[in-house]
Enzyme design. Structure first.
Site, PDB file in Angstrom:
ATOM      1  N   PRO A   1       0.816  -1.222   0.000  1.00  0.00           N
ATOM      2  CA  PRO A   1       0.000   0.000   0.000  1.00  0.00           C
ATOM      3  C   PRO A   1       0.848   1.269   0.000  1.00  0.00           C
ATOM      4  CG  PRO A   1      -0.745  -1.524   1.728  1.00  0.00           C
ATOM      5  CD  PRO A   1       0.552  -2.055   1.199  1.00  0.00           C
TER       6      PRO A   1
ATOM      7  N   ARG B   1       0.445  -7.604 -21.749  1.00  0.00           N
ATOM      8  CA  ARG B   1      -0.234  -7.162 -22.984  1.00  0.00           C
ATOM      9  C   ARG B   1       0.551  -6.086 -23.740  1.00  0.00           C
ATOM     10  NH1 ARG B   1      -3.529  -3.529 -23.133  1.00  0.00           N
ATOM     11  NH2 ARG B   1      -5.185  -4.643 -24.212  1.00  0.00           N
TER      12      ARG B   1
ATOM     13  N   ASP C   1      -5.123   1.860 -27.044  1.00  0.00           N
ATOM     14  CA  ASP C   1      -5.780   1.733 -25.747  1.00  0.00           C
ATOM     15  C   ASP C   1      -6.049   3.101 -25.153  1.00  0.00           C
ATOM     16  OD1 ASP C   1      -5.723  -0.922 -26.044  1.00  0.00           O
ATOM     17  OD2 ASP C   1      -4.334  -1.356 -24.403  1.00  0.00           O
TER      18      ASP C   1
HETATM   19  C1  9D3 Z   1      -3.344  -0.739   9.014  1.00  0.00           C
HETATM   20  C2  9D3 Z   1      -2.629  -0.081   7.928  1.00  0.00           C
HETATM   21  N1  9D3 Z   1      -2.690  -0.773   6.620  1.00  0.00           N
HETATM   22  C3  9D3 Z   1      -1.744  -0.110   5.714  1.00  0.00           C
HETATM   23  C4  9D3 Z   1      -2.448   0.806   4.765  1.00  0.00           C
HETATM   24  C5  9D3 Z   1      -2.311  -2.159   6.788  1.00  0.00           C
HETATM   25  C6  9D3 Z   1      -2.318  -2.984   5.570  1.00  0.00           C
HETATM   26  C7  9D3 Z   1      -3.418  -3.010   4.726  1.00  0.00           C
HETATM   27  C8  9D3 Z   1      -3.427  -3.864   3.623  1.00  0.00           C
HETATM   28  C9  9D3 Z   1      -1.230  -3.769   5.288  1.00  0.00           C
HETATM   29  C10 9D3 Z   1      -1.247  -4.599   4.192  1.00  0.00           C
HETATM   30  C11 9D3 Z   1      -2.346  -4.648   3.377  1.00  0.00           C
HETATM   31  C12 9D3 Z   1      -2.363  -5.578   2.242  1.00  0.00           C
HETATM   32  N2  9D3 Z   1      -2.298  -4.881   0.949  1.00  0.00           N
HETATM   33  C13 9D3 Z   1      -1.312  -5.081   0.110  1.00  0.00           C
HETATM   34  O1  9D3 Z   1      -0.426  -5.856   0.395  1.00  0.00           O
HETATM   35  C14 9D3 Z   1      -1.280  -4.336  -1.128  1.00  0.00           C
HETATM   36  C15 9D3 Z   1      -2.142  -3.321  -1.664  1.00  0.00           C
HETATM   37  C16 9D3 Z   1      -3.313  -2.702  -1.141  1.00  0.00           C
HETATM   38  O2  9D3 Z   1      -3.830  -2.988  -0.053  1.00  0.00           O
HETATM   39  N3  9D3 Z   1      -3.906  -1.732  -1.918  1.00  0.00           N
HETATM   40  C17 9D3 Z   1      -3.427  -1.359  -3.131  1.00  0.00           C
HETATM   41  N4  9D3 Z   1      -2.336  -1.902  -3.643  1.00  0.00           N
HETATM   42  C18 9D3 Z   1      -1.711  -2.876  -2.905  1.00  0.00           C
HETATM   43  S1  9D3 Z   1      -0.325  -3.667  -3.388  1.00  0.00           S
HETATM   44  C19 9D3 Z   1      -0.260  -4.587  -2.025  1.00  0.00           C
END
Ligand code: 9D3
Length: 247
Positions: free
Chosen positions: A102, A168, A183
Site C-alpha cells: 500500500p 499485454r 488503448d
Molecule cells: C493498518 C494499515 N494498513 C496499511 C495501509 C495495513 C495494511 C493493509 C493492507 C497492510 C497490508 C495490506 C495488504 N495490501 C497489500 O499488500 C497491497 C495493496 C493494497 O492494499 N492496496 C493497493 N495496492 C496494494 S499492493 C499490495
C-alpha cells in the site's frame, strides 16, 4: 540465440498463497503469450524457502502492535535462488524486484510500459498481514508498487493486475488486429461507447451516426463521447493532476 533478438520476459511470483494463482494466468492474452513463449510465469511458495523446523514465514512486530510481519530470511533465500544474489546492485541488467505494498508508487500505464520496455526478469513479492520486514525493501526491492487507494488483504491481487498490464504490452502479445497504442489510457482519455447488433434492442436504438458510414462524423462523435465520459468520471485525466501525463 542472439540476445537482442530475445524479447521474452520471465516473471516469478513469491507468495504464501501459491494456489491463489492456479488458474488466473490460463486465459486470453496471458495464456497465448505463455504458449508463444513471450513470457514465462512461475509461482513460488515463500514457505518452501523457510529453513527452520516449523517453516515459519511470519512473526510478531518489534515494538508491538497488531498482526504479523513477513520474516526476511525466506524472502532473501528465494531471491538468492531466483536471481543468484541478494545484492540489488549486482542484479543482472533488466532485473526488477517488485514489492506489492500500500506504500508503493501508484500503478499507472506508464509504470506498466516501463516494466514491459525495460524488464527481462521480474520478481514480485506479495505482502500479507501488516507488511514485510523493512530490510527486504531496503536491500532487495527495486520497485515498490501499489495498485490504488483501497485496502486489499494482500499483494496477490495486485501482482495479477501488474502481470496482466505488463504482458499485454510485450511485443507480439496482442493479435495483429489489436494495438496497445490505441488503448484509451495510452491516449489519456476514457473510451467512447460501443454498440453492436441489433440496431434496436428493447426500444433502445443505436445512435444514427454509427449507422450512416460517414467515418469523419463517426470519429468526431466518438471523440466527443470519450471527452464527455472523461469529464464525468475522470476529470483528473484532463487536468494532469494524476501523474498520468508522464507518458
Ligand atoms: C493498518 C494499515 N494498513 C496499511 C495501509 C495495513 C495494511 C493493509 C493492507 C497492510 C497490508 C495490506 C495488504 N495490501 C497489500 O499488500 C497491497 C495493496 C493494497 O492494499 N492496496 C493497493 N495496492 C496494494 S499492493 C499490495
Amino acid at each position: 540465440m542472439n540476445e537482442e533478438m530475445d524479447q521474452s520476459m520471465k516473471i516469478d511470483v513469491l507468495t504464501i498463497f501459491p494456489e491463489f494463482f492456479d488458474t488466473v494466468f490460463e486465459f486470453g492474452i496471458i495464456r497465448r503469450a505463455k504458449l508463444a513463449e513471450i513470457v514465462e510465469i512461475n509461482v513460488h511458495d515463500i514457505r518452501e524457502y523457510a529453513t527452520d523446523k516449523h517453516k515459519m514465514v511470519d512473526d510478531r512486530p518489534f515494538g508491538g502492535g497488531d498482526g504479523m510481519v513477513l520474516k526476511p530470511e525466506p524472502i532473501f533465500a528465494a531471491i538468492e535462488n531466483l536471481i543468484g544474489t541478494s545484492d540489488r546492485d549486482a542484479y543482472p541488467a533488466g532485473t526488477r524486484v517488485v514489492l506489492l505494498s500500500p506504500q508503493g508508487r501508484p500503478l499507472k500505464q506508464a509504470v506498466a510500459r516501463e516494466f514491459a520496455d525495460e524488464a527481462k526478469h521480474i520478481v514480485m513479492i506479495c505482502g500479507r498481514y501488516e507488511g514485510v520486514d523493512e530490510r527486504v525493501n531496503a536491500t532487495l526491492v527495486t520497485d515498490e508498487v501499489s495498485i490504488g487507494d483501497y485496502v486489499l488483504s494482500g499483494g496477490e491481487p495486485a501482482a495479477i493486475v501488474i502481470v496482466d498490464s505488463v504482458i499485454r504490452l510485450l511485443p507480439n502479445a496482442l493479435g495483429s488486429d489489436t494495438s496497445a497504442e490505441n488503448d484509451s489510457f495510452e491516449r489519456g482519455l476514457l473510451d467512447c461507447p460501443h454498440y453492436t447488433r441489433p440496431a434496436e434492442f428493447r426500444g433502445m436504438a443505436v445512435p444514427e451516426v454509427l449507422l450512416n458510414g460517414n467515418h469523419a462524423e463517426i470519429d468526431k462523435w466518438r471523440f466527443e463521447k470519450a471527452l464527455e465520459k472523461t469529464k464525468l468520471n475522470r476529470k483528473d485525466l484532463l487536468t494532469g493532476e494524476n501523474g498520468e501525463s508522464e507518458r
